[in-house]
Write an enzyme that holds these catalytic residues in place. Structure first.
Site, PDB file in Angstrom:
ATOM      1  N   HIS A  81     113.942 -15.185  76.414  1.00 33.70           N
ATOM      2  CA  HIS A  81     112.972 -14.970  77.495  1.00 33.70           C
ATOM      3  C   HIS A  81     112.523 -16.287  78.129  1.00 33.70           C
ATOM      4  O   HIS A  81     112.551 -16.438  79.359  1.00 33.70           O
ATOM      5  CB  HIS A  81     111.775 -14.188  76.963  1.00 33.70           C
ATOM      6  CG  HIS A  81     110.710 -13.971  77.992  1.00 33.70           C
ATOM      7  ND1 HIS A  81     110.916 -13.229  79.133  1.00 33.70           N
ATOM      8  CD2 HIS A  81     109.436 -14.439  78.077  1.00 33.70           C
ATOM      9  CE1 HIS A  81     109.809 -13.234  79.867  1.00 33.70           C
ATOM     10  NE2 HIS A  81     108.897 -13.965  79.241  1.00 33.70           N
ATOM     11  N   ARG A 111      96.183   8.307  70.116  1.00 34.67           N
ATOM     12  CA  ARG A 111      95.573   7.849  71.388  1.00 34.67           C
ATOM     13  C   ARG A 111      94.891   6.494  71.266  1.00 34.67           C
ATOM     14  O   ARG A 111      94.011   6.168  72.050  1.00 34.67           O
ATOM     15  CB  ARG A 111      94.582   8.887  71.941  1.00 34.67           C
ATOM     16  CG  ARG A 111      95.231  10.219  72.239  1.00 34.67           C
ATOM     17  CD  ARG A 111      94.391  11.059  73.173  1.00 34.67           C
ATOM     18  NE  ARG A 111      95.003  12.360  73.335  1.00 34.67           N
ATOM     19  CZ  ARG A 111      94.757  13.405  72.574  1.00 34.67           C
ATOM     20  NH1 ARG A 111      93.853  13.314  71.605  1.00 34.67           N
ATOM     21  NH2 ARG A 111      95.361  14.536  72.778  1.00 34.67           N
ATOM     22  N   HIS A 137     108.882 -15.092  86.567  1.00 31.55           N
ATOM     23  CA  HIS A 137     109.309 -13.929  85.785  1.00 31.55           C
ATOM     24  C   HIS A 137     110.118 -12.900  86.560  1.00 31.55           C
ATOM     25  O   HIS A 137     110.806 -12.084  85.948  1.00 31.55           O
ATOM     26  CB  HIS A 137     108.094 -13.242  85.144  1.00 31.55           C
ATOM     27  CG  HIS A 137     107.584 -13.959  83.924  1.00 31.55           C
ATOM     28  ND1 HIS A 137     107.156 -15.262  83.953  1.00 31.55           N
ATOM     29  CD2 HIS A 137     107.448 -13.553  82.631  1.00 31.55           C
ATOM     30  CE1 HIS A 137     106.762 -15.628  82.740  1.00 31.55           C
ATOM     31  NE2 HIS A 137     106.938 -14.612  81.922  1.00 31.55           N
ATOM     32  N   HIS A 158     113.172 -11.718  84.379  1.00 31.25           N
ATOM     33  CA  HIS A 158     113.404 -10.369  83.840  1.00 31.25           C
ATOM     34  C   HIS A 158     114.743  -9.816  84.326  1.00 31.25           C
ATOM     35  O   HIS A 158     115.456  -9.134  83.581  1.00 31.25           O
ATOM     36  CB  HIS A 158     112.266  -9.424  84.252  1.00 31.25           C
ATOM     37  CG  HIS A 158     111.001  -9.675  83.485  1.00 31.25           C
ATOM     38  ND1 HIS A 158     109.769  -9.189  83.884  1.00 31.25           N
ATOM     39  CD2 HIS A 158     110.762 -10.362  82.341  1.00 31.25           C
ATOM     40  CE1 HIS A 158     108.841  -9.569  83.016  1.00 31.25           C
ATOM     41  NE2 HIS A 158     109.418 -10.275  82.073  1.00 31.25           N
ATOM     42  N   GLU A 171     107.661 -20.758  78.498  1.00 28.88           N
ATOM     43  CA  GLU A 171     106.348 -20.210  78.894  1.00 28.88           C
ATOM     44  C   GLU A 171     105.333 -21.344  79.029  1.00 28.88           C
ATOM     45  O   GLU A 171     104.458 -21.305  79.881  1.00 28.88           O
ATOM     46  CB  GLU A 171     105.855 -19.173  77.892  1.00 28.88           C
ATOM     47  CG  GLU A 171     106.544 -17.820  77.963  1.00 28.88           C
ATOM     48  CD  GLU A 171     106.182 -16.985  79.201  1.00 28.88           C
ATOM     49  OE1 GLU A 171     105.300 -17.385  79.992  1.00 28.88           O
ATOM     50  OE2 GLU A 171     106.820 -15.930  79.382  1.00 28.88           O
ATOM     51  N   GLU A 224      95.648  -6.774  86.089  1.00 26.71           N
ATOM     52  CA  GLU A 224      96.578  -7.366  87.055  1.00 26.71           C
ATOM     53  C   GLU A 224      96.447  -6.764  88.455  1.00 26.71           C
ATOM     54  O   GLU A 224      97.426  -6.358  89.076  1.00 26.71           O
ATOM     55  CB  GLU A 224      98.017  -7.225  86.547  1.00 26.71           C
ATOM     56  CG  GLU A 224      98.936  -8.228  87.202  1.00 26.71           C
ATOM     57  CD  GLU A 224     100.316  -8.322  86.547  1.00 26.71           C
ATOM     58  OE1 GLU A 224     100.379  -8.574  85.330  1.00 26.71           O
ATOM     59  OE2 GLU A 224     101.287  -8.136  87.260  1.00 26.71           O
ATOM     60  N   LYS A 255      95.182 -18.614  79.664  1.00 28.83           N
ATOM     61  CA  LYS A 255      95.482 -17.177  79.759  1.00 28.83           C
ATOM     62  C   LYS A 255      94.215 -16.344  79.558  1.00 28.83           C
ATOM     63  O   LYS A 255      94.021 -15.329  80.238  1.00 28.83           O
ATOM     64  CB  LYS A 255      96.560 -16.790  78.742  1.00 28.83           C
ATOM     65  CG  LYS A 255      96.920 -15.321  78.871  1.00 28.83           C
ATOM     66  CD  LYS A 255      98.319 -14.983  78.483  1.00 28.83           C
ATOM     67  CE  LYS A 255      98.598 -13.519  78.851  1.00 28.83           C
ATOM     68  NZ  LYS A 255      99.917 -13.069  78.463  1.00 28.83           N
ATOM     69  N   ASN A 306     102.880 -14.250  86.038  1.00 30.33           N
ATOM     70  CA  ASN A 306     104.292 -13.859  86.115  1.00 30.33           C
ATOM     71  C   ASN A 306     105.119 -14.884  86.874  1.00 30.33           C
ATOM     72  O   ASN A 306     106.244 -14.590  87.293  1.00 30.33           O
ATOM     73  CB  ASN A 306     104.425 -12.487  86.802  1.00 30.33           C
ATOM     74  CG  ASN A 306     103.776 -11.402  85.993  1.00 30.33           C
ATOM     75  OD1 ASN A 306     103.936 -11.356  84.778  1.00 30.33           O
ATOM     76  ND2 ASN A 306     103.016 -10.545  86.645  1.00 30.33           N
ATOM     77  N   ARG A 323      95.871 -12.162  87.713  1.00 31.71           N
ATOM     78  CA  ARG A 323      96.753 -12.121  86.549  1.00 31.71           C
ATOM     79  C   ARG A 323      98.224 -12.139  86.951  1.00 31.71           C
ATOM     80  O   ARG A 323      99.079 -12.593  86.183  1.00 31.71           O
ATOM     81  CB  ARG A 323      96.441 -10.892  85.683  1.00 31.71           C
ATOM     82  CG  ARG A 323      97.285 -10.856  84.431  1.00 31.71           C
ATOM     83  CD  ARG A 323      96.814  -9.902  83.366  1.00 31.71           C
ATOM     84  NE  ARG A 323      97.660 -10.002  82.202  1.00 31.71           N
ATOM     85  CZ  ARG A 323      97.407  -9.450  81.035  1.00 31.71           C
ATOM     86  NH1 ARG A 323      96.296  -8.765  80.865  1.00 31.71           N
ATOM     87  NH2 ARG A 323      98.242  -9.586  80.025  1.00 31.71           N
ATOM     88  N   LYS A 368      99.003  -6.878  77.047  1.00 29.39           N
ATOM     89  CA  LYS A 368     100.170  -6.185  77.598  1.00 29.39           C
ATOM     90  C   LYS A 368     101.074  -5.790  76.440  1.00 29.39           C
ATOM     91  O   LYS A 368     101.442  -6.640  75.621  1.00 29.39           O
ATOM     92  CB  LYS A 368     100.943  -7.087  78.552  1.00 29.39           C
ATOM     93  CG  LYS A 368     100.376  -7.108  79.954  1.00 29.39           C
ATOM     94  CD  LYS A 368     101.332  -7.805  80.889  1.00 29.39           C
ATOM     95  CE  LYS A 368     100.739  -7.928  82.277  1.00 29.39           C
ATOM     96  NZ  LYS A 368     101.617  -8.711  83.174  1.00 29.39           N
TER      97      LYS A 368
HETATM   98  N1  GLY Z   1     102.876 -12.380  80.427  1.00 31.43           N
HETATM   99  C1  GLY Z   1     102.101 -12.169  81.593  1.00 31.43           C
HETATM  100  C2  GLY Z   1     100.802 -11.480  81.320  1.00 31.43           C
HETATM  101  O1  GLY Z   1     100.437 -11.283  80.189  1.00 31.43           O
HETATM  102  O2  GLY Z   1     100.119 -11.087  82.233  1.00 31.43           O
END
Ligand code: GLY
Length: 335
Positions: free
Chosen positions: A240, A111, A224, A228, A175, A213, A203, A221, A217, A133
């Site tokens: 990517h 956990r 993205h 994706h 990125e 998010e 960031k 993206n 946040r 993430k």
């Molecule tokens: N890669 C986008 C984020 O970490 O929110």
């Protein structure tokens, strides 16, 4: 020189060290009380680390195909056989694939066990390793299973970028291009360590304000949603960051079609992406219907339909319920 930044998350705040040789600072960021470090890496990653405690290496395969639940299960079983406890630590050494998978295994094992990321790719340093993430892919889409699990520290060793294959390095610049549109200025003219630190600082601010998010946040993206989908539909033929580059140009063109920006803004996107030697058109073999279906399964998609981060008079915004016909027409422009 190693630059020090912080991701500000109250009692879970953590340091990000950026600079040549930063990986040698691992011992000083290992959580107090940890007796064992499970080092997760890949065979072709040449960088070794010294956690200063009992450590064992757990190798995972490379590539998006290995970014799955089976790899996470194998890791967790390996941790258990070795006797890793909740007081110990996982150390991920590699690019975004390694930090995503190892971070997810750390989030699930008993956990939750502490994780330190040693990011060895440009993409990992400016994005994937920062912000907590973690996750893996499903056949239905990229990163569809995961958890927010913040690391205890992140080490971005600029020395490791010197041996990156050119394509991998270019992918990281995809990125970086995203950060330029998030307001980080002058990236192209900065020494590499300062450019990485500037992206990390951006960031860190965004994640500090909106860890889960529910607001700002989502702007990280940018580019993205299509990226994706291209990765999923194209079976990861594009890296990517390459897919993000295409996604950035697509987002600008879609914003223009929706009357949110003019030609000049589209040109800015194309110019930056091309100056980073990244693609600005769709690759062969990814057809609009499949892309639309994949974008419909994107984590940002809602009952109101397709969702994109789009530029506009007030800057980047999350736009929901975008007309699929506008998306299809914009995809046709991108051939
Ligand atoms: N890669 C986008 C984020 O970490 O929110």
């Amino acid at each position: 020189m190693v630059l020090e930044l912080e991701v500000p998350l109250a009692d879970r705040s953590y340091r990000v060290l950026v600079g040549s040789g930063a990986r040698h600072r691992l011992g000083e960021v290992i959580p107090v009380g940890a007796a064992k470090a499970a080092v997760v890496t890949q065979e072709d990653i040449p960088w070794t680390v010294d956690a200063g405690i009992d450590q064992r290496t757990f190798l995972i395969d490379g590539g998006e195909d290995a970014k799955n639940m089976e790899t996470v299960e194998e890791l967790c079983r390996g941790f258990a056989r070795w006797g890793l406890t909740r007081a110990d630590v996982v150390v991920a050494v590699g690019g975004g694939m390694v930090t995503d998978v190892a971070g997810f295994a750390a989030a699930l094992y008993m956990r939750g066990v502490a994780v330190v990321h040693v990011a060895t790719t440009l993409l990992g340093q400016v994005d994937a390793a920062i912000g907590g993430k973690t996750g893996v892919n499903l056949p239905e889409g990229k990163n569809l299973v995961g958890a927010f699990w913040q690391p205890s520290a992140v080490l971005c060793d600029i020395e490791t970028l010197g041996t990156l294959p050119e394509r991998e390095y270019r992918s990281g610049r995809g990125e970086m291009a995203k950060y330029a549109f998030l307001g980080v200025e002058g990236l192209r003219d900065m020494p590499l360590d300062e450019a990485v630190a500037a992206c990390v600082a951006c960031k860190a601010r965004v994640v500090g304000d909106d860890e889960r998010e529910s607001g700002g946040r989502a702007l990280l993206n940018y580019g993205h949603t299509l990226a994706h989908a291209i990765e999923t539909v194209g079976h990861y033929n594009l890296r990517h960051g390459e897919a993000v580059a295409v996604g950035l140009v697509f987002a600008a063109r879609l914003a223009r079609r929706l009357g949110r920006v003019g030609d000049d803004r589209v040109e800015e996107h194309e110019h930056l992406v091309r100056s980073y030697d990244l693609p600005d058109r769709l690759p062969e073999g990814v057809e609009a219907p499949a892309l639309l279906a994949a974008m419909g399964r994107d984590k940002k998609a809602t009952a109101r339909g397709l969702t994109f981060v789009l530029d506009g008079p007030a800057g980047l915004q999350v736009v929901t319920g975008v007309d699929p016909e506008a998306v299809t027409a914009t995809l046709a422009e991108m051939r």
